[in-house]
Scaffold this motif. Structure first.
Motif, PDB file in Angstrom:
ATOM      1  N   ASP A  86       0.844  -1.206   0.000  1.00 54.46           N
ATOM      2  CA  ASP A  86       0.000   0.000   0.000  1.00 54.46           C
ATOM      3  C   ASP A  86       0.879   1.255   0.000  1.00 54.46           C
ATOM      4  O   ASP A  86       0.648   2.199  -0.748  1.00 54.46           O
ATOM      5  N   GLU A  87       1.907   1.261   0.848  1.00 54.74           N
ATOM      6  CA  GLU A  87       2.815   2.407   0.931  1.00 54.74           C
ATOM      7  C   GLU A  87       3.559   2.596  -0.388  1.00 54.74           C
ATOM      8  O   GLU A  87       3.712   3.725  -0.871  1.00 54.74           O
ATOM      9  N   ASN A  88       4.022   1.492  -0.971  1.00 52.33           N
ATOM     10  CA  ASN A  88       4.750   1.588  -2.237  1.00 52.33           C
ATOM     11  C   ASN A  88       3.859   2.092  -3.365  1.00 52.33           C
ATOM     12  O   ASN A  88       4.308   2.860  -4.218  1.00 52.33           O
ATOM     13  N   GLU A  89       2.622   1.652  -3.376  1.00 52.87           N
ATOM     14  CA  GLU A  89       1.692   2.112  -4.404  1.00 52.87           C
ATOM     15  C   GLU A  89       1.510   3.623  -4.311  1.00 52.87           C
ATOM     16  O   GLU A  89       1.532   4.323  -5.321  1.00 52.87           O
ATOM     17  N   LEU A  90       1.351   4.126  -3.111  1.00 55.70           N
ATOM     18  CA  LEU A  90       1.206   5.579  -2.932  1.00 55.70           C
ATOM     19  C   LEU A  90       2.466   6.324  -3.352  1.00 55.70           C
ATOM     20  O   LEU A  90       2.395   7.353  -4.018  1.00 55.70           O
ATOM     21  N   ASP A  91       3.617   5.795  -2.968  1.00 58.25           N
ATOM     22  CA  ASP A  91       4.878   6.428  -3.353  1.00 58.25           C
ATOM     23  C   ASP A  91       5.037   6.452  -4.870  1.00 58.25           C
ATOM     24  O   ASP A  91       5.482   7.447  -5.436  1.00 58.25           O
ATOM     25  N   ALA A  92       4.671   5.374  -5.532  1.00 56.84           N
ATOM     26  CA  ALA A  92       4.796   5.302  -6.992  1.00 56.84           C
ATOM     27  C   ALA A  92       3.876   6.322  -7.674  1.00 56.84           C
ATOM     28  O   ALA A  92       4.229   6.887  -8.707  1.00 56.84           O
ATOM     29  N   MET A  93       2.714   6.552  -7.091  1.00 56.49           N
ATOM     30  CA  MET A  93       1.786   7.528  -7.677  1.00 56.49           C
ATOM     31  C   MET A  93       2.305   8.954  -7.547  1.00 56.49           C
ATOM     32  O   MET A  93       1.993   9.809  -8.366  1.00 56.49           O
ATOM     33  N   LYS A  94       3.101   9.199  -6.523  1.00 56.57           N
ATOM     34  CA  LYS A  94       3.638  10.539  -6.291  1.00 56.57           C
ATOM     35  C   LYS A  94       4.795  10.858  -7.231  1.00 56.57           C
ATOM     36  O   LYS A  94       5.071  12.017  -7.502  1.00 56.57           O
ATOM     37  N   MET A  95       5.481   9.821  -7.715  1.00 53.91           N
ATOM     38  CA  MET A  95       6.647  10.022  -8.578  1.00 53.91           C
ATOM     39  C   MET A  95       6.215  10.414  -9.981  1.00 53.91           C
ATOM     40  O   MET A  95       5.234   9.908 -10.498  1.00 53.91           O
ATOM     41  N   LYS A  96       6.992  11.292 -10.571  1.00 55.27           N
ATOM     42  CA  LYS A  96       6.769  11.670 -11.957  1.00 55.27           C
ATOM     43  C   LYS A  96       7.845  10.968 -12.791  1.00 55.27           C
ATOM     44  O   LYS A  96       8.995  10.879 -12.362  1.00 55.27           O
ATOM     45  N   PRO A  97       7.489  10.487 -13.964  1.00 57.01           N
ATOM     46  CA  PRO A  97       8.495   9.815 -14.786  1.00 57.01           C
ATOM     47  C   PRO A  97       9.599  10.776 -15.205  1.00 57.01           C
ATOM     48  O   PRO A  97       9.347  11.955 -15.462  1.00 57.01           O
ATOM     49  N   HIS A  98      10.825  10.273 -15.256  1.00 52.98           N
ATOM     50  CA  HIS A  98      11.958  11.077 -15.699  1.00 52.98           C
ATOM     51  C   HIS A  98      11.926  11.177 -17.219  1.00 52.98           C
ATOM     52  O   HIS A  98      11.481  10.268 -17.903  1.00 52.98           O
TER      53      HIS A  98
END
Length: 115
Positions: A86-98
């Motif tokens: 759950d935490e990783n999913e949220l973190d991944a959503m916050k990241m913008k692709p390089h």
């Protein structure tokens, strides 16, 4: 746009009342979109929007409401893993692709260079 997650939560016992009442109780948790109770298996299927809540919060709310979670080693490990994902999913959503990660542009450039 909601990001719906679904998991099964094993319990030892409920707070009393019928399985329909259990469903109604759990649906009160903000972010929970669907609940199904399987009393013979002592299993609760929960769907929730990971942007609004997480399974750990649902479990804490369930314990406060009188549910007793299955505390077997396997179920504790499973719950820990789900909390982590759950935490990783949220973190991944916050990241913008390089910009250098745009594979389509790189592939197009390679194809043009080969022509």
């Amino acid at each position: 746009m909601p990001d719906i997650i679904h998991h099964h939560i094993k319990i030892k016992e409920g707070p009393g009342g019928s399985p329909v009442e259990w469903e109604d109780l759990i649906k009160k948790v903000h972010g929970v979109t669907n609940v199904r109770v399987y009393p013979k298996k002592m299993d609760i299927y929960v769907e929730y929007d990971v942007l609004e809540c997480c399974e750990e919060a649902i479990e804490k709310w369930m314990v406060k409401s009188g549910f007793v979670l299955d505390d077997s080693y396997l179920q504790r490990m499973k719950r820990g893993w789900i909390h982590y994902t759950d935490e990783n999913e949220l973190d991944a959503m916050k990241m913008k692709p390089h910009s250098h990660c745009n594979v389509d542009e790189e592939e197009e450039k390679k194809e043009k260079d080969m022509e």
